[in-house]
Structures are given as structure tokens and as C-alpha cells.
Motif scaffolding. Structure first.
Motif, PDB file in Angstrom:
ATOM      1  N   ALA A 103       0.839  -1.205   0.000  1.00 25.83           N
ATOM      2  CA  ALA A 103       0.000   0.000   0.000  1.00 25.83           C
ATOM      3  C   ALA A 103       0.872   1.253   0.000  1.00 25.83           C
ATOM      4  O   ALA A 103       0.566   2.233  -0.691  1.00 25.83           O
ATOM      5  CB  ALA A 103      -0.932  -0.004   1.209  1.00 25.83           C
ATOM      6  N   GLN A 104       1.971   1.231   0.742  1.00 28.53           N
ATOM      7  CA  GLN A 104       2.881   2.383   0.748  1.00 28.53           C
ATOM      8  C   GLN A 104       3.540   2.561  -0.612  1.00 28.53           C
ATOM      9  O   GLN A 104       3.651   3.677  -1.123  1.00 28.53           O
ATOM     10  CB  GLN A 104       3.961   2.204   1.827  1.00 28.53           C
ATOM     11  N   ASN A 105       3.974   1.464  -1.208  1.00 35.25           N
ATOM     12  CA  ASN A 105       4.621   1.538  -2.520  1.00 35.25           C
ATOM     13  C   ASN A 105       3.669   2.045  -3.596  1.00 35.25           C
ATOM     14  O   ASN A 105       4.085   2.693  -4.556  1.00 35.25           O
ATOM     15  CB  ASN A 105       5.183   0.173  -2.927  1.00 35.25           C
ATOM     16  N   MET A 106       2.384   1.753  -3.433  1.00 34.19           N
ATOM     17  CA  MET A 106       1.392   2.210  -4.399  1.00 34.19           C
ATOM     18  C   MET A 106       0.973   3.656  -4.127  1.00 34.19           C
ATOM     19  O   MET A 106       0.210   4.235  -4.876  1.00 34.19           O
ATOM     20  CB  MET A 106       0.156   1.304  -4.359  1.00 34.19           C
ATOM     21  N   GLY A 107       1.473   4.230  -3.038  1.00 30.00           N
ATOM     22  CA  GLY A 107       1.141   5.612  -2.709  1.00 30.00           C
ATOM     23  C   GLY A 107      -0.184   5.763  -1.976  1.00 30.00           C
ATOM     24  O   GLY A 107      -0.679   6.867  -1.813  1.00 30.00           O
ATOM     25  N   ILE A 108      -0.784   4.662  -1.545  1.00 32.98           N
ATOM     26  CA  ILE A 108      -2.048   4.735  -0.818  1.00 32.98           C
ATOM     27  C   ILE A 108      -1.796   5.235   0.609  1.00 32.98           C
ATOM     28  O   ILE A 108      -2.568   6.004   1.143  1.00 32.98           O
ATOM     29  CB  ILE A 108      -2.753   3.364  -0.790  1.00 32.98           C
ATOM     30  N   LEU A 109      -0.686   4.787   1.186  1.00 32.73           N
ATOM     31  CA  LEU A 109      -0.314   5.220   2.536  1.00 32.73           C
ATOM     32  C   LEU A 109       0.862   6.170   2.445  1.00 32.73           C
ATOM     33  O   LEU A 109       1.743   5.999   1.610  1.00 32.73           O
ATOM     34  CB  LEU A 109       0.114   4.024   3.392  1.00 32.73           C
ATOM     35  N   LYS A 110       0.858   7.152   3.303  1.00 33.49           N
ATOM     36  CA  LYS A 110       2.028   8.022   3.389  1.00 33.49           C
ATOM     37  C   LYS A 110       2.937   7.455   4.457  1.00 33.49           C
ATOM     38  O   LYS A 110       2.507   7.189   5.560  1.00 33.49           O
ATOM     39  CB  LYS A 110       1.607   9.446   3.755  1.00 33.49           C
ATOM     40  N   LYS A 111       4.180   7.236   4.094  1.00 34.31           N
ATOM     41  CA  LYS A 111       5.119   6.604   5.011  1.00 34.31           C
ATOM     42  C   LYS A 111       5.588   7.596   6.057  1.00 34.31           C
ATOM     43  O   LYS A 111       5.955   8.721   5.747  1.00 34.31           O
ATOM     44  CB  LYS A 111       6.316   6.063   4.223  1.00 34.31           C
ATOM     45  N   LYS A 112       5.547   7.155   7.309  1.00 32.61           N
ATOM     46  CA  LYS A 112       6.014   7.983   8.421  1.00 32.61           C
ATOM     47  C   LYS A 112       7.473   7.623   8.680  1.00 32.61           C
ATOM     48  O   LYS A 112       7.794   6.450   8.889  1.00 32.61           O
ATOM     49  CB  LYS A 112       5.172   7.690   9.658  1.00 32.61           C
ATOM     50  N   PRO A 113       8.375   8.596   8.684  1.00 33.43           N
ATOM     51  CA  PRO A 113       9.779   8.265   8.964  1.00 33.43           C
ATOM     52  C   PRO A 113       9.919   7.805  10.415  1.00 33.43           C
ATOM     53  O   PRO A 113       9.292   8.355  11.309  1.00 33.43           O
ATOM     54  CB  PRO A 113      10.519   9.576   8.716  1.00 33.43           C
ATOM     55  N   GLN A 114      10.720   6.756  10.611  1.00 39.45           N
ATOM     56  CA  GLN A 114      10.940   6.274  11.969  1.00 39.45           C
ATOM     57  C   GLN A 114      12.427   6.080  12.196  1.00 39.45           C
ATOM     58  O   GLN A 114      13.125   5.600  11.312  1.00 39.45           O
ATOM     59  CB  GLN A 114      10.185   4.986  12.233  1.00 39.45           C
ATOM     60  N   PRO A 115      12.873   6.461  13.380  1.00 41.97           N
ATOM     61  CA  PRO A 115      14.298   6.256  13.671  1.00 41.97           C
ATOM     62  C   PRO A 115      14.583   4.770  13.828  1.00 41.97           C
ATOM     63  O   PRO A 115      13.971   4.099  14.645  1.00 41.97           O
ATOM     64  CB  PRO A 115      14.504   6.999  15.000  1.00 41.97           C
ATOM     65  N   GLN A 138       0.835   5.252  10.542  1.00 41.53           N
ATOM     66  CA  GLN A 138      -0.212   6.272  10.562  1.00 41.53           C
ATOM     67  C   GLN A 138      -1.479   5.695   9.958  1.00 41.53           C
ATOM     68  O   GLN A 138      -1.423   4.736   9.184  1.00 41.53           O
ATOM     69  CB  GLN A 138       0.216   7.477   9.734  1.00 41.53           C
ATOM     70  N   PRO A 139      -2.631   6.256  10.294  1.00 39.03           N
ATOM     71  CA  PRO A 139      -3.863   5.796   9.664  1.00 39.03           C
ATOM     72  C   PRO A 139      -3.800   5.997   8.154  1.00 39.03           C
ATOM     73  O   PRO A 139      -3.023   6.809   7.649  1.00 39.03           O
ATOM     74  CB  PRO A 139      -4.945   6.684  10.280  1.00 39.03           C
ATOM     75  N   VAL A 140      -4.622   5.281   7.449  1.00 40.72           N
ATOM     76  CA  VAL A 140      -4.644   5.350   5.992  1.00 40.72           C
ATOM     77  C   VAL A 140      -5.049   6.750   5.562  1.00 40.72           C
ATOM     78  O   VAL A 140      -6.062   7.286   6.026  1.00 40.72           O
ATOM     79  CB  VAL A 140      -5.619   4.305   5.400  1.00 40.72           C
ATOM     80  N   LYS A 141      -4.243   7.367   4.671  1.00 39.43           N
ATOM     81  CA  LYS A 141      -4.570   8.685   4.109  1.00 39.43           C
ATOM     82  C   LYS A 141      -4.615   8.543   2.609  1.00 39.43           C
ATOM     83  O   LYS A 141      -3.661   8.085   1.999  1.00 39.43           O
ATOM     84  CB  LYS A 141      -3.496   9.721   4.505  1.00 39.43           C
ATOM     85  N   TYR A 142      -5.688   8.887   2.034  1.00 39.11           N
ATOM     86  CA  TYR A 142      -5.841   8.767   0.593  1.00 39.11           C
ATOM     87  C   TYR A 142      -5.413  10.080  -0.051  1.00 39.11           C
ATOM     88  O   TYR A 142      -5.770  11.160   0.404  1.00 39.11           O
ATOM     89  CB  TYR A 142      -7.288   8.441   0.222  1.00 39.11           C
ATOM     90  N   ASP A 143      -4.643   9.965  -1.119  1.00 42.50           N
ATOM     91  CA  ASP A 143      -4.217  11.161  -1.855  1.00 42.50           C
ATOM     92  C   ASP A 143      -5.424  11.727  -2.600  1.00 42.50           C
ATOM     93  O   ASP A 143      -6.176  10.997  -3.218  1.00 42.50           O
ATOM     94  CB  ASP A 143      -3.112  10.811  -2.865  1.00 42.50           C
ATOM     95  N   GLU A 144      -5.573  13.028  -2.513  1.00 44.02           N
ATOM     96  CA  GLU A 144      -6.720  13.651  -3.186  1.00 44.02           C
ATOM     97  C   GLU A 144      -6.303  14.375  -4.428  1.00 44.02           C
ATOM     98  O   GLU A 144      -5.267  14.821  -4.646  1.00 44.02           O
ATOM     99  CB  GLU A 144      -7.397  14.628  -2.229  1.00 44.02           C
TER     100      GLU A 144
END
Length: 144
Positions: A103-115, A138-144
């Protein structure tokens, strides 16, 4: 009426036979446990002759050997069921992780940087690491 009900209760409270005293728990020696475990590795069930031989060689009664083997088989079954459940949980977590990565690779989820160092230091196992990663998503965020 009151007298009848109290005598009725007394029938259940008074026992005609005293309670049979149970044998105290057997404290097996390390040597006895070692020998029993060694035998259990290749023989889960004992014949009466094998049971007699083990009992006499270890200074135990037949009943103690029977009970030890019954308990050991039950422990083996519990351990097997727990491992099976752990494998199923790990497989589900792995599938969930793959889904989130896709889902992240498809751009459906925005990846949160983590240390990466903070995650590694607080996790003691791969399962802990996966769980912590999921909690930080993070919760699912759809690109608008």
C-alpha cells in the motif's frame, strides 16, 4: 419447615466416610528427570515391562512413572499447540506487513519516517519489531 431444610443441608455437609488423604507431590531428582526425559525422547508410551524396568532402576513406583509420562505427553501437546498458534500469528503479521508495504509503494499510505535505532533497541524479537512497526503506522490517508 426450617428444621426440615436445615436437616436437609446437613445431609450434604456431613460425610459418612473421611476424605481420603492424597499422596504428597513427588520431588524427582535431577537424575530421575534426566533419565525419564531421555526415555521420553524416543518412547512416548511405555509397555508394562518398560515401566517396571524404569521404575525399579530409578527407585520410583509404577504409578509415579505412569503419571510422569502422562504429564509429559500433556506438556508436549500444550507446547505444540502454543508453537502452532505462534506460527499462525507470525504468518498473519507477516501478511499484514506485506500488505502495508504494498500500500505504501502504491502511494495509498504516506510513510512515516521512523528512527531505526530506537526501534531496534526496544525490540527483543522479530515479532516485537513487527508489532512495533504496526503500532507506529499512521492511519490510511488517501491522496486527493
Amino acid at each position: 419447615m426450617i428444621h426440615t431444610s436445615s436437616s436437609h443441608l446437613n445431609l450434604f455437609n456431613s460425610r459418612s466416610q473421611p476424605k481420603k488423604k492424597r499422596k504428597s507431590r513427588t520431588a524427582f531428582t535431577n537424575h530421575q528427570i534426566f533419565e525419564l526425559e531421555k526415555r521420553f525422547l524416543y518412547q512416548k508410551y511405555l509397555s508394562p515391562a518398560d515401566r517396571d524396568e524404569i521404575a525399579s532402576s530409578l527407585g520410583l513406583t509404577n504409578a509415579q512413572v505412569i503419571t510422569w509420562f502422562q504429564n509429559r505427553r500433556a506438556k508436549m501437546k500444550r507446547d505444540y499447540e502454543e508453537q502452532k498458534k505462534d506460527r499462525e500469528t507470525l504468518a498473519a503479521l507477516s501478511e499484514h506487513k506485506i500488505f502495508l508495504e504494498t500500500a505504501q509503494n502504491m502511494g495509498i499510505l504516506k510513510k512515516k519516517p521512523q528512527p531505526s535505532s530506537a526501534v531496534s533497541a526496544s525490540c527483543s524479537s522479530p515479532t516485537d519489531h513487527l508489532l512495533q512497526q504496526q503500532q507506529q503506522q499512521q492511519p490510511v490517508k488517501y491522496d486527493e
